[in-house]
Scaffold this motif. Sequence first.
Motif, PDB file in Angstrom:
ATOM      1  N   GLY A  74       0.819  -1.260  -0.054  1.00 35.05           N
ATOM      2  CA  GLY A  74      -0.093   0.068   0.006  1.00 35.05           C
ATOM      3  C   GLY A  74       0.680   1.295   0.082  1.00 35.05           C
ATOM      4  O   GLY A  74       1.940   1.082  -0.395  1.00 35.05           O
ATOM      5  N   VAL A  75       0.196   2.248   0.499  1.00 34.27           N
ATOM      6  CA  VAL A  75       0.862   3.755   0.536  1.00 34.27           C
ATOM      7  C   VAL A  75       1.413   4.162   1.864  1.00 34.27           C
ATOM      8  O   VAL A  75       0.752   3.328   2.916  1.00 34.27           O
ATOM      9  CB  VAL A  75      -0.105   4.690  -0.311  1.00 34.27           C
ATOM     10  N   ALA A  76       2.294   4.974   1.945  1.00 35.56           N
ATOM     11  CA  ALA A  76       2.924   5.632   3.275  1.00 35.56           C
ATOM     12  C   ALA A  76       3.247   6.929   3.081  1.00 35.56           C
ATOM     13  O   ALA A  76       3.469   7.345   1.913  1.00 35.56           O
ATOM     14  CB  ALA A  76       3.675   4.720   3.952  1.00 35.56           C
ATOM     15  N   VAL A 189       5.478   6.752   7.382  1.00 37.49           N
ATOM     16  CA  VAL A 189       4.532   6.392   8.387  1.00 37.49           C
ATOM     17  C   VAL A 189       3.074   5.893   7.836  1.00 37.49           C
ATOM     18  O   VAL A 189       2.870   6.340   6.708  1.00 37.49           O
ATOM     19  CB  VAL A 189       4.168   7.625   9.387  1.00 37.49           C
ATOM     20  N   GLU A 190       2.521   5.108   8.155  1.00 33.40           N
ATOM     21  CA  GLU A 190       1.260   4.574   7.754  1.00 33.40           C
ATOM     22  C   GLU A 190       0.212   4.148   8.977  1.00 33.40           C
ATOM     23  O   GLU A 190       0.650   4.534   9.955  1.00 33.40           O
ATOM     24  CB  GLU A 190       1.340   3.580   6.744  1.00 33.40           C
ATOM     25  N   MET A 191      -0.923   3.358   8.569  1.00 38.95           N
ATOM     26  CA  MET A 191      -1.836   3.147   9.800  1.00 38.95           C
ATOM     27  C   MET A 191      -2.061   1.740  10.094  1.00 38.95           C
ATOM     28  O   MET A 191      -2.861   1.604  10.813  1.00 38.95           O
ATOM     29  CB  MET A 191      -3.048   3.899   9.277  1.00 38.95           C
ATOM     30  N   GLU A 192      -1.170   0.823   9.347  1.00 38.65           N
ATOM     31  CA  GLU A 192      -1.644  -0.649   9.804  1.00 38.65           C
ATOM     32  C   GLU A 192      -0.142  -1.568   9.835  1.00 38.65           C
ATOM     33  O   GLU A 192      -0.603  -2.658  10.509  1.00 38.65           O
ATOM     34  CB  GLU A 192      -2.160  -1.364   8.637  1.00 38.65           C
ATOM     35  N   ARG A 216       3.953  13.507   1.608  1.00 39.36           N
ATOM     36  CA  ARG A 216       5.158  13.847   2.348  1.00 39.36           C
ATOM     37  C   ARG A 216       4.592  14.009   3.986  1.00 39.36           C
ATOM     38  O   ARG A 216       5.461  14.296   4.836  1.00 39.36           O
ATOM     39  CB  ARG A 216       6.119  15.054   1.905  1.00 39.36           C
ATOM     40  N   ALA A 217       3.418  13.397   4.244  1.00 46.49           N
ATOM     41  CA  ALA A 217       3.004  13.626   5.565  1.00 46.49           C
ATOM     42  C   ALA A 217       2.924  14.809   6.215  1.00 46.49           C
ATOM     43  O   ALA A 217       3.259  15.389   7.305  1.00 46.49           O
ATOM     44  CB  ALA A 217       3.622  12.588   6.754  1.00 46.49           C
ATOM     45  N   ASP A 218       2.857  15.929   5.217  1.00 47.20           N
ATOM     46  CA  ASP A 218       2.839  17.282   5.732  1.00 47.20           C
ATOM     47  C   ASP A 218       1.515  18.082   5.338  1.00 47.20           C
ATOM     48  O   ASP A 218       0.633  17.563   5.216  1.00 47.20           O
ATOM     49  CB  ASP A 218       4.179  17.949   5.004  1.00 47.20           C
ATOM     50  N   ASP A 224      -2.200  15.206  -1.803  1.00 52.24           N
ATOM     51  CA  ASP A 224      -1.091  14.451  -2.609  1.00 52.24           C
ATOM     52  C   ASP A 224      -1.516  12.961  -2.437  1.00 52.24           C
ATOM     53  O   ASP A 224      -1.766  12.115  -3.265  1.00 52.24           O
ATOM     54  CB  ASP A 224       0.100  14.597  -1.826  1.00 52.24           C
ATOM     55  N   PHE A 225      -2.124  12.563  -1.016  1.00 54.39           N
ATOM     56  CA  PHE A 225      -2.681  11.108  -1.039  1.00 54.39           C
ATOM     57  C   PHE A 225      -3.779  10.955  -1.888  1.00 54.39           C
ATOM     58  O   PHE A 225      -3.925   9.570  -2.519  1.00 54.39           O
ATOM     59  CB  PHE A 225      -3.111  11.048   0.718  1.00 54.39           C
ATOM     60  N   MET A 226      -4.675  11.775  -1.840  1.00 53.98           N
ATOM     61  CA  MET A 226      -6.223  11.354  -2.680  1.00 53.98           C
ATOM     62  C   MET A 226      -5.725  11.113  -4.095  1.00 53.98           C
ATOM     63  O   MET A 226      -6.240  10.064  -4.646  1.00 53.98           O
ATOM     64  CB  MET A 226      -6.824  12.394  -2.780  1.00 53.98           C
TER      65      MET A 226
HETATM   66  N1  ADE Z   1      -0.625   6.829   4.428  1.00 56.35           N
HETATM   67  C1  ADE Z   1      -0.188   7.477   3.454  1.00 56.35           C
HETATM   68  N2  ADE Z   1       0.081   8.582   3.813  1.00 56.35           N
HETATM   69  C2  ADE Z   1      -0.063   8.546   5.079  1.00 56.35           C
HETATM   70  C3  ADE Z   1       0.016   9.859   6.172  1.00 56.35           C
HETATM   71  N3  ADE Z   1       0.739  10.998   5.692  1.00 56.35           N
HETATM   72  N4  ADE Z   1      -0.077   9.390   7.386  1.00 56.35           N
HETATM   73  C4  ADE Z   1      -0.702   8.170   7.884  1.00 56.35           C
HETATM   74  N5  ADE Z   1      -0.576   7.258   6.863  1.00 56.35           N
HETATM   75  C5  ADE Z   1      -0.699   7.433   5.439  1.00 56.35           C
END
Ligand code: ADE
Length: 259
Positions: A74-76, A189-192, A216-218, A224-226
């Motif tokens: 997946g993505v992070a 960083v991600e959530m799983e 960039r979690a900023d 950017d994520f979407m």
């Molecule tokens: N997954 C992708 N981008 C993330 C972010 N910025 N924070 C947490 N999980 C993510």
Amino acid sequence: MLAIVAAMHEELSALLATMPDEERVRVAGRDFWVGHLHGQPVVCVLSRIGKVAAATTAAILLERFDIEALVFTGVAGGLGDHVQVGDVVVATRLLQHDLDASPIFPKYEVPLTGHARFAADTALSDGLAQVARECLADPVALVGAAASRRFGIHEPRVHRGLLISGDRFVSTELESRMLRDALPDALAVEMEGAAVAQVCHDFKVPFAAVRTISDRADDSAHADFMSFVAGVASRYSLAIVGGWLALGRHGLEHRSSKI
Ligand code: ADE
């Protein structure tokens, strides 16, 4: 068989579309797709988002199916200085950044396990990193010229190191900086991931995580994520996990089926 897990449909859809013979097993509201990919017996599932959803999914997988290894894709969000959108992180270790039972237990440690950082399986991770490097050598072939221009994916890289997970989408420069200060070696960083790593540790099943950097979690992480998830995330999973499955036996054959 191998388990392939992603949190969201967009992260796995292209790979799922290549399964010729999938049969659906529905448990706890999740669809477990059992079949073959590149001739390998697999079960693919969407875990849903967050640590509890992912841990529940992993526990069902490991309890109900004969799983010899689990790969999370997946993505992070990128945290490390050089970890850019379009890069790939293959985890060596995974930690829950929002777990803190101090002063009873050290910060980040999963109580009663003695571990804060759960190790990914080296053989699985080596194989995935190798395939990822090959895929990233030609980003235009990977995502197309338009997407590579739009997301600035020119010389994407594979990084290996610490992946951190928590029940928060990190979407401000301030929070990103706090995480980087607290955990300077965290690449993304991600959530799983760390939750699934913990479950796999309990079941003694080899685990690996490969994550494409979507943001960039900023402060611009949300937008950017979407667009990244909608546009290109599943191409990376298809190329990397699909390419790795096509190689065959994943380095698991030289040992007993469970570590
Ligand atoms: N997954 C992708 N981008 C993330 C972010 N910025 N924070 C947490 N999980 C993510």
